[in-house]
Design a protein around this motif. Sequence first.
Motif, PDB file in Angstrom:
ATOM      1  N   GLY A   1      32.776  35.747  42.256  1.00 20.20           N
ATOM      2  CA  GLY A   1      32.295  34.668  40.948  1.00 20.20           C
ATOM      3  C   GLY A   1      33.132  33.361  40.986  1.00 20.20           C
ATOM      4  O   GLY A   1      32.642  32.696  40.155  1.00 20.20           O
ATOM      5  N   GLY A   2      33.667  32.824  42.229  1.00 23.48           N
ATOM      6  CA  GLY A   2      34.315  31.713  42.248  1.00 23.48           C
ATOM      7  C   GLY A   2      33.187  30.754  42.402  1.00 23.48           C
ATOM      8  O   GLY A   2      31.834  31.182  42.715  1.00 23.48           O
ATOM      9  N   GLY A   3      33.417  29.381  42.527  1.00 21.76           N
ATOM     10  CA  GLY A   3      32.423  28.515  42.958  1.00 21.76           C
ATOM     11  C   GLY A   3      32.747  27.147  42.446  1.00 21.76           C
ATOM     12  O   GLY A   3      33.934  26.731  41.892  1.00 21.76           O
ATOM     13  N   LEU A   4      31.930  26.320  42.095  1.00 21.37           N
ATOM     14  CA  LEU A   4      32.057  24.860  41.761  1.00 21.37           C
ATOM     15  C   LEU A   4      31.661  24.559  40.473  1.00 21.37           C
ATOM     16  O   LEU A   4      30.447  25.041  40.082  1.00 21.37           O
ATOM     17  CB  LEU A   4      31.503  23.796  42.699  1.00 21.37           C
ATOM     18  N   VAL A   5      32.437  23.912  39.685  1.00 21.44           N
ATOM     19  CA  VAL A   5      32.209  23.853  37.896  1.00 21.44           C
ATOM     20  C   VAL A   5      32.634  22.567  37.649  1.00 21.44           C
ATOM     21  O   VAL A   5      33.619  22.084  38.100  1.00 21.44           O
ATOM     22  CB  VAL A   5      32.605  24.989  37.340  1.00 21.44           C
ATOM     23  N   GLN A   6      31.989  21.987  36.689  1.00 20.57           N
ATOM     24  CA  GLN A   6      32.366  20.777  36.126  1.00 20.57           C
ATOM     25  C   GLN A   6      33.745  21.055  35.083  1.00 20.57           C
ATOM     26  O   GLN A   6      33.778  22.143  34.568  1.00 20.57           O
ATOM     27  CB  GLN A   6      31.191  20.094  35.421  1.00 20.57           C
ATOM     28  N   ALA A   7      34.447  20.049  35.141  1.00 21.15           N
ATOM     29  CA  ALA A   7      35.536  20.052  33.687  1.00 21.15           C
ATOM     30  C   ALA A   7      34.922  20.529  32.525  1.00 21.15           C
ATOM     31  O   ALA A   7      33.868  19.948  32.189  1.00 21.15           O
ATOM     32  CB  ALA A   7      36.309  18.867  34.067  1.00 21.15           C
ATOM     33  N   GLY A   8      35.381  21.610  31.837  1.00 20.21           N
ATOM     34  CA  GLY A   8      34.990  21.981  30.586  1.00 20.21           C
ATOM     35  C   GLY A   8      34.142  23.199  30.868  1.00 20.21           C
ATOM     36  O   GLY A   8      33.674  23.700  29.582  1.00 20.21           O
ATOM     37  N   GLY A   9      33.664  23.437  32.023  1.00 21.25           N
ATOM     38  CA  GLY A   9      32.854  24.688  32.051  1.00 21.25           C
ATOM     39  C   GLY A   9      33.659  25.839  32.230  1.00 21.25           C
ATOM     40  O   GLY A   9      34.864  25.842  31.910  1.00 21.25           O
ATOM     41  N   SER A  10      32.821  27.055  32.369  1.00 26.87           N
ATOM     42  CA  SER A  10      33.519  28.287  32.424  1.00 26.87           C
ATOM     43  C   SER A  10      33.043  29.061  33.721  1.00 26.87           C
ATOM     44  O   SER A  10      31.907  28.911  34.331  1.00 26.87           O
ATOM     45  CB  SER A  10      32.748  29.006  31.361  1.00 26.87           C
ATOM     46  N   LEU A  11      33.894  30.116  34.219  1.00 27.58           N
ATOM     47  CA  LEU A  11      33.471  30.923  35.183  1.00 27.58           C
ATOM     48  C   LEU A  11      34.115  32.369  34.807  1.00 27.58           C
ATOM     49  O   LEU A  11      35.178  32.527  33.986  1.00 27.58           O
ATOM     50  CB  LEU A  11      34.367  30.335  36.523  1.00 27.58           C
ATOM     51  N   ARG A  12      33.574  33.197  35.392  1.00 34.57           N
ATOM     52  CA  ARG A  12      34.042  34.720  35.177  1.00 34.57           C
ATOM     53  C   ARG A  12      34.216  35.140  36.569  1.00 34.57           C
ATOM     54  O   ARG A  12      33.319  35.343  37.334  1.00 34.57           O
ATOM     55  CB  ARG A  12      32.953  35.516  34.473  1.00 34.57           C
ATOM     56  N   LEU A  13      35.297  35.325  36.830  1.00 33.58           N
ATOM     57  CA  LEU A  13      35.799  36.124  38.129  1.00 33.58           C
ATOM     58  C   LEU A  13      35.731  37.746  38.065  1.00 33.58           C
ATOM     59  O   LEU A  13      36.183  38.181  37.063  1.00 33.58           O
ATOM     60  CB  LEU A  13      37.073  35.525  38.692  1.00 33.58           C
ATOM     61  N   SER A  14      35.428  38.084  39.094  1.00 35.35           N
ATOM     62  CA  SER A  14      35.386  39.734  39.051  1.00 35.35           C
ATOM     63  C   SER A  14      36.355  40.291  40.503  1.00 35.35           C
ATOM     64  O   SER A  14      36.255  39.520  41.471  1.00 35.35           O
ATOM     65  CB  SER A  14      34.024  40.399  39.367  1.00 35.35           C
ATOM     66  N   CYS A  15      36.862  41.386  40.180  1.00 34.89           N
ATOM     67  CA  CYS A  15      37.826  41.901  41.336  1.00 34.89           C
ATOM     68  C   CYS A  15      37.170  43.498  41.113  1.00 34.89           C
ATOM     69  O   CYS A  15      37.621  44.163  40.607  1.00 34.89           O
ATOM     70  CB  CYS A  15      39.068  41.807  40.764  1.00 34.89           C
ATOM     71  N   ALA A  16      36.538  43.825  42.304  1.00 36.11           N
ATOM     72  CA  ALA A  16      36.151  45.102  42.529  1.00 36.11           C
ATOM     73  C   ALA A  16      36.818  45.891  43.369  1.00 36.11           C
ATOM     74  O   ALA A  16      37.385  45.650  44.522  1.00 36.11           O
ATOM     75  CB  ALA A  16      34.656  45.196  43.140  1.00 36.11           C
ATOM     76  N   ALA A  17      37.461  47.157  42.893  1.00 39.44           N
ATOM     77  CA  ALA A  17      38.323  47.890  43.859  1.00 39.44           C
ATOM     78  C   ALA A  17      37.656  49.181  44.187  1.00 39.44           C
ATOM     79  O   ALA A  17      36.464  49.413  43.778  1.00 39.44           O
ATOM     80  CB  ALA A  17      39.390  48.316  42.826  1.00 39.44           C
ATOM     81  N   SER A  18      37.970  49.439  45.432  1.00 36.99           N
ATOM     82  CA  SER A  18      37.609  50.812  46.244  1.00 36.99           C
ATOM     83  C   SER A  18      38.809  51.193  46.776  1.00 36.99           C
ATOM     84  O   SER A  18      39.863  51.075  46.846  1.00 36.99           O
ATOM     85  CB  SER A  18      36.472  50.187  47.251  1.00 36.99           C
ATOM     86  N   GLY A  19      38.491  52.639  47.254  1.00 38.34           N
ATOM     87  CA  GLY A  19      39.425  53.374  47.972  1.00 38.34           C
ATOM     88  C   GLY A  19      40.058  54.304  47.121  1.00 38.34           C
ATOM     89  O   GLY A  19      40.547  55.305  47.385  1.00 38.34           O
ATOM     90  N   ARG A  20      40.716  53.826  45.793  1.00 41.95           N
ATOM     91  CA  ARG A  20      41.408  54.372  44.742  1.00 41.95           C
ATOM     92  C   ARG A  20      41.076  54.036  43.387  1.00 41.95           C
ATOM     93  O   ARG A  20      40.501  52.680  43.341  1.00 41.95           O
ATOM     94  CB  ARG A  20      42.898  54.240  45.090  1.00 41.95           C
ATOM     95  N   THR A  21      41.115  54.938  42.373  1.00 46.77           N
ATOM     96  CA  THR A  21      40.915  54.247  41.161  1.00 46.77           C
ATOM     97  C   THR A  21      42.166  53.256  40.614  1.00 46.77           C
ATOM     98  O   THR A  21      43.204  53.442  40.937  1.00 46.77           O
ATOM     99  CB  THR A  21      40.890  55.361  40.003  1.00 46.77           C
ATOM    100  N   ILE A  22      41.743  52.349  39.787  1.00 50.91           N
ATOM    101  CA  ILE A  22      42.879  51.103  39.277  1.00 50.91           C
ATOM    102  C   ILE A  22      43.376  51.834  38.172  1.00 50.91           C
ATOM    103  O   ILE A  22      44.390  51.117  37.546  1.00 50.91           O
ATOM    104  CB  ILE A  22      42.003  49.969  39.228  1.00 50.91           C
ATOM    105  N   ARG A  23      43.188  52.905  37.609  1.00 55.60           N
ATOM    106  CA  ARG A  23      43.713  53.506  36.290  1.00 55.60           C
ATOM    107  C   ARG A  23      45.300  53.420  36.609  1.00 55.60           C
ATOM    108  O   ARG A  23      45.968  52.979  35.406  1.00 55.60           O
ATOM    109  CB  ARG A  23      43.209  54.935  36.175  1.00 55.60           C
ATOM    110  N   PRO A  24      45.977  53.687  37.438  1.00 52.03           N
ATOM    111  CA  PRO A  24      47.286  53.772  37.650  1.00 52.03           C
ATOM    112  C   PRO A  24      47.990  52.384  37.569  1.00 52.03           C
ATOM    113  O   PRO A  24      49.320  52.241  37.648  1.00 52.03           O
ATOM    114  CB  PRO A  24      47.793  54.580  38.690  1.00 52.03           C
ATOM    115  N   TYR A  25      47.314  51.377  37.917  1.00 53.36           N
ATOM    116  CA  TYR A  25      47.740  49.964  38.398  1.00 53.36           C
ATOM    117  C   TYR A  25      47.680  49.050  37.065  1.00 53.36           C
ATOM    118  O   TYR A  25      46.748  48.934  36.355  1.00 53.36           O
ATOM    119  CB  TYR A  25      46.964  49.660  39.389  1.00 53.36           C
ATOM    120  N   VAL A  26      48.905  48.268  37.236  1.00 53.88           N
ATOM    121  CA  VAL A  26      48.707  47.101  36.402  1.00 53.88           C
ATOM    122  C   VAL A  26      47.912  45.994  37.353  1.00 53.88           C
ATOM    123  O   VAL A  26      48.160  46.040  38.491  1.00 53.88           O
ATOM    124  CB  VAL A  26      49.885  46.441  36.102  1.00 53.88           C
ATOM    125  N   MET A  27      46.921  45.481  36.650  1.00 55.35           N
ATOM    126  CA  MET A  27      46.035  44.478  37.473  1.00 55.35           C
ATOM    127  C   MET A  27      46.363  42.877  37.122  1.00 55.35           C
ATOM    128  O   MET A  27      46.702  42.659  35.887  1.00 55.35           O
ATOM    129  CB  MET A  27      44.655  44.623  37.293  1.00 55.35           C
TER     130      MET A  27
END
Length: 122
Positions: free
Chosen positions: A8-34
């Motif tokens: 979700g990263g990229g180049l954006v102008q000042a004042g703009g918005s971005l939404r980053l995502s973090c996809a997990a695999s291998g284990r569930t993220i339920r027990p973790y503070v992210m």
Amino acid sequence: QVQLVESGGGLVQAGGSLRLSCAASGRTIRPYVMGWFRQPPGKERDFVAAISWTGGSTLYADSVKGRTTISRDNAKNTVYLQMNSLKPEDTAVYYCAAALSPSIRGSDYDSWGQGTQVTVSS
């Protein structure tokens, strides 16, 4: 350990918005503070935000408070970072990380993604 991949990263102008995502695999993220951290060019990696196991509690760095929202979808094994009103000083590589207890210290996080570049132009 859980494997994490940011996107979700990229180049954006000042004042703009971005939404980053973090996809997990291998284990569930339920027990973790992210958490999200960022490393600006030539600087150390800093804490950005963290979210509790259920999503009921969040913590933000003062530099992003009011402009950024961290959220998680445990069913999708994914964590998000919505960033609004972006500033050139937000330019950095953004990392997702997992920890077993709440912390703003990177050393307390056991699993890390490879990072995604966010560049904010003025």
